[in-house]
Design an enzyme around this catalytic site. Structure first.
Site, PDB file in Angstrom:
ATOM      1  N   ARG A   1       0.840  -1.197   0.000  1.00 22.07           N
ATOM      2  CA  ARG A   1       0.000   0.000   0.000  1.00 22.07           C
ATOM      3  C   ARG A   1       0.878   1.252   0.000  1.00 22.07           C
ATOM      4  NH1 ARG A   1      -4.181  -3.367   3.134  1.00 22.07           N
ATOM      5  NH2 ARG A   1      -2.912  -2.987   4.980  1.00 22.07           N
TER       6      ARG A   1
ATOM      7  N   ASP B   1      -7.242  -7.329  -4.895  1.00 19.41           N
ATOM      8  CA  ASP B   1      -6.629  -7.953  -3.712  1.00 19.41           C
ATOM      9  C   ASP B   1      -7.571  -9.012  -3.148  1.00 19.41           C
ATOM     10  OD1 ASP B   1      -5.057  -8.523  -1.516  1.00 19.41           O
ATOM     11  OD2 ASP B   1      -5.535  -6.683  -0.431  1.00 19.41           O
TER      12      ASP B   1
ATOM     13  N   CYS C   1      -2.700 -13.968  -2.468  1.00 20.24           N
ATOM     14  CA  CYS C   1      -2.182 -14.457  -1.193  1.00 20.24           C
ATOM     15  C   CYS C   1      -2.201 -15.984  -1.164  1.00 20.24           C
ATOM     16  CB  CYS C   1      -2.962 -13.870  -0.022  1.00 20.24           C
ATOM     17  SG  CYS C   1      -4.717 -14.209  -0.084  1.00 20.24           S
TER      18      CYS C   1
END
Ligand code: SAH
Length: 397
Positions: free
Chosen positions: A212, A297, A337
């Site tokens: 970020r 994300d 992830c």
């Protein structure tokens, strides 16, 4: 009293000698030390076939990973003092890295504490146990955390489904002191309110901290779409760095409500769009919307190795939908992830998506999990987060 031994088959110790902490059930010499003699969570001494000490740890006869090493010091099997030592080591790293007390304090195997995760929200700790062996040490863990950190409260977020594989119950509980319903996280000088008991994971995704931070130089004056936004972390950071507009998309109404609240906390405004991401992206495309920056994300699409083919395809479709919404010369931030999806395969999915929509991609930066989620070099599973910053061009006419 010495711990009961768990003896390995011939040569099965090699991986553990190189630093790995896991014993798989087919590596145990069950003729000499039958796994059935153990109850989940029993403490053991793990020994080579020839008898040499490898480490002390705990066992779960019902799990594929049937034992994990906690300590390689034969004289000091794990106890409360050992936990305090481990926690102090973990804390020393984080206080060096972060000026403020908001981070993952313990990242399981990578911090020498297999099966334990602890996140720090200032005065409050949120902890999660994923193995029967750690569950046995629960009271010592709470006492050690209280001693090292002197927190106002500690909460167990022991409601993750992997616990079921270890035969553990799912629950959320106050372990120590008082735990508020919500806590504040500060990241890059912005404040975010998160739900501790009711949020995703432990409440906040600390692992994306650095990625970020990479947003800063890309977003000024830009229109940003934050897909799988949760409580608005990416979108609000983008606005704080001068984005001119940001839209959060998530399937969770409560996450989006917190995103709006967090925007207000930081003196900015986000738009919110509650939808399944695939449907929502299609709808925005159908409406002719364009963005300069699209952030993807998502939760892990490849939770197990056998989901790899389906997951890879989901990443490709998602990236394609995201790219379609990008204006000429836009930026795609594409994350995964999923440990089981190697970085190169995510990149291949992005490139394939670009070809499908006749765009050109340029990889600008590749990010990973922040350093409060250290990687254990011998345990590939501890490296999981990928964040690709990709410039997306239309072909010149
Ligand atoms: N980007 C966030 C973390 C995302 S976690 C951050 O930086 O903090 C994943 C999010 O995806 C969760 O908020 C969850 O509600 C949402 N989600 C899961 N499946 C979804 C789907 N199919 N469509 C839209 N959102 C989804």
């Amino acid at each position: 009293m010495p711990l009961p031994p768990l003896i390995l088959k011939k040569n099965a110790h090699r991986r553990l000698r190189t630093g790995h902490l896991w014993v798989f059930s087919n590596e145990v010499d069950i003729a000499r030390t039958p796994l059935t003699a153990f109850v989940p969570g029993d403490a053991v001494e793990i020994r080579e076939h020839g008898g040499r000490f490898l480490g002390s740890g705990y066992v779960n006869p019902n799990s594929l990973i049937c034992a994990r090493i906690l300590s390689r010091d034969e004289r000091h099997p794990p106890d409360r003092a050992w936990l305090v030592q481990r926690l102090n080591l973990a804390l020393a790293l984080r206080t060096r890295l972060y000026p403020q007390p908001f981070y993952r304090l313990v990242f399981g195997e990578s911090d020498g504490l297999p099966g334990l995760v602890v996140d720090r929200y200032g005065e409050v700790l949120v902890a999660q146990i994923t193995t029967a062996g750690m569950e046995r040490m629960k009271d010592d863990i709470v006492a050690a955390l209280a001693e090292v950190l002197k927190p106002a409260g500690i909460m167990w977020r022991n409601d993750v489904s992997i616990r079921e594989l270890e035969g553990l119950p799912l629950y959320v509980d106050t372990a120590y002191g008082t735990v508020p319903e919500r806590a504040i996280v500060e990241e890059h000088e912005r404040k975010f309110e998160v739900a501790l008991a009711g949020g995703q994971k432990t409440g906040w995704f600390f692992d994306q901290h650095d990625n970020r931070g990479r947003l800063a130089r890309y977003v000024s004056g830009r229109r940003v779409l934050d897909v799988f936004s949760y409580v608005g972390a990416w979108a609000i950071q983008a606005l704080a760095w001068g984005a001119h507009e940001a839209l959060c998309m998530d399937s969770s109404a409560s996450a989006l409500a917190l995103a709006e609240h967090n925007a207000a906390l930081n003196g900015v405004r986000v738009g919110v769009h509650k939808a399944d991401a695939f449907d929502g992206l299609r709808a925005l495309h159908a409406a002719g919307e364009k963005f300069d920056v699209v952030i993807l994300d998502p939760p892990a699409f490849v939770k197990r190795k056998k989901d790899l083919a389906a997951g890879r395809d989901a990443y490709r479709r998602l990236n394609q939908l995201g790219m379609q919404l990008l204006a000429h010369d836009g930026l795609l931030i594409s994350c995964s992830c999923s440990h089981h999806l190697p970085a190169d395969e995510l990149l291949a999915a992005i490139q394939s998506a670009a070809r499908h929509v006749n765009r050109e991609a340029q990889l600008l930066e590749r990010g990973a999990q922040a350093a409060d989620h250290p990687v254990h070099p011998a345990i590939p599973e501890t490296a999981y987060l990928k964040a690709f910053f990709v410039r997306v061009l239309s072909e010149p006419r």
